[in-house]
Motif scaffolding. Sequence first.
Motif, PDB file in Angstrom:
ATOM      1  N   LEU A  19     -15.517 -54.578 -34.261  1.00 49.02           N
ATOM      2  CA  LEU A  19     -14.287 -54.730 -35.023  1.00 49.02           C
ATOM      3  C   LEU A  19     -13.382 -53.550 -34.747  1.00 49.02           C
ATOM      4  N   GLU A  20     -12.091 -53.798 -34.808  1.00 52.60           N
ATOM      5  CA  GLU A  20     -11.102 -52.742 -34.608  1.00 52.60           C
ATOM      6  C   GLU A  20     -10.205 -52.667 -35.828  1.00 52.60           C
ATOM      7  N   ASP A  21     -10.033 -51.445 -36.341  1.00 48.19           N
ATOM      8  CA  ASP A  21      -9.065 -51.190 -37.398  1.00 48.19           C
ATOM      9  C   ASP A  21      -7.695 -51.286 -36.742  1.00 48.19           C
ATOM     10  N   THR A  22      -6.896 -52.267 -37.141  1.00 54.81           N
ATOM     11  CA  THR A  22      -5.613 -52.489 -36.468  1.00 54.81           C
ATOM     12  C   THR A  22      -4.589 -51.404 -36.785  1.00 54.81           C
ATOM     13  N   ASN A  23      -4.833 -50.593 -37.797  1.00 54.00           N
ATOM     14  CA  ASN A  23      -3.926 -49.470 -38.099  1.00 54.00           C
ATOM     15  C   ASN A  23      -4.212 -48.261 -37.217  1.00 54.00           C
ATOM     16  N   THR A  24      -5.513 -47.974 -36.987  1.00 53.27           N
ATOM     17  CA  THR A  24      -5.884 -46.742 -36.280  1.00 53.27           C
ATOM     18  C   THR A  24      -6.397 -46.981 -34.856  1.00 53.27           C
ATOM     19  N   GLY A  25      -6.829 -48.193 -34.561  1.00 52.04           N
ATOM     20  CA  GLY A  25      -7.433 -48.468 -33.266  1.00 52.04           C
ATOM     21  C   GLY A  25      -8.900 -48.112 -33.205  1.00 52.04           C
ATOM     22  N   GLN A  26      -9.447 -47.528 -34.271  1.00 49.93           N
ATOM     23  CA  GLN A  26     -10.870 -47.161 -34.334  1.00 49.93           C
ATOM     24  C   GLN A  26     -11.715 -48.422 -34.262  1.00 49.93           C
ATOM     25  N   ARG A  27     -12.784 -48.362 -33.463  1.00 47.95           N
ATOM     26  CA  ARG A  27     -13.690 -49.501 -33.328  1.00 47.95           C
ATOM     27  C   ARG A  27     -15.045 -49.200 -33.943  1.00 47.95           C
ATOM     28  N   TYR A  28     -15.667 -50.245 -34.487  1.00 47.94           N
ATOM     29  CA  TYR A  28     -16.924 -50.142 -35.205  1.00 47.94           C
ATOM     30  C   TYR A  28     -17.816 -51.308 -34.801  1.00 47.94           C
ATOM     31  N   LEU A  29     -19.119 -51.101 -34.821  1.00 47.86           N
ATOM     32  CA  LEU A  29     -20.058 -52.188 -34.579  1.00 47.86           C
ATOM     33  C   LEU A  29     -20.605 -52.663 -35.920  1.00 47.86           C
ATOM     34  N   GLU A  71     -23.350 -52.137 -23.408  1.00 48.63           N
ATOM     35  CA  GLU A  71     -22.239 -51.207 -23.580  1.00 48.63           C
ATOM     36  C   GLU A  71     -21.652 -51.208 -24.992  1.00 48.63           C
ATOM     37  N   PHE A  72     -21.684 -52.340 -25.684  1.00 51.73           N
ATOM     38  CA  PHE A  72     -21.084 -52.405 -27.025  1.00 51.73           C
ATOM     39  C   PHE A  72     -21.765 -51.476 -28.024  1.00 51.73           C
ATOM     40  N   LEU A  73     -22.965 -50.960 -27.697  1.00 54.78           N
ATOM     41  CA  LEU A  73     -23.648 -50.034 -28.603  1.00 54.78           C
ATOM     42  C   LEU A  73     -22.894 -48.710 -28.744  1.00 54.78           C
TER      43      LEU A  73
END
Length: 157
Positions: A19-29, A71-73
């Motif tokens: 998932l990506e925070d659309t405000n910050t661009g930070q990605r999380y699994l 790679e997604f890890l």
Amino acid sequence: MIVTAPQRVVNQHVFAEVLEDTNTGQRYLHSTQSFKPGDIISPFSAAGVFDKPSYLTVQTGDHTHITLLPEFLQYINHSCSPNMFFDTGAMHLLCLREILPGDQFTFFYPSTEWEMAQPFACSCGTADCVGTITGASQMNREILSRYKLTDYIAGKL
């Protein structure tokens, strides 16, 4: 009321989605399945091996740092109250505490890193937050004793 940041699904995998925070661009699994403590979440391997750390590597030896496959890890972020562990001896992700669908996967960075490429001020917000996150070599041994550590890090202590 819990306020969540707007998110978009970047990609989906067998047991998780990025998932990506659309405000910050930070990605999380985030998990798409349930796991119980002791469950093996997934095997992993080395996509590449390097002699110096980067923010994308996991340390497996004095001069051995691997990038992860799958790679997604790489989108598993830090928490001072982690729910999973990179077992670099068995090369699998181990569930430390219950994980439900929608939960973010997190691990304690110093559990795998002796020296970190980019130490940082933690903002995990957990009651267990230790503040500044550095490699295990620079952390208080009493704090480290609360965490599951890789065989490599435990051997260095």
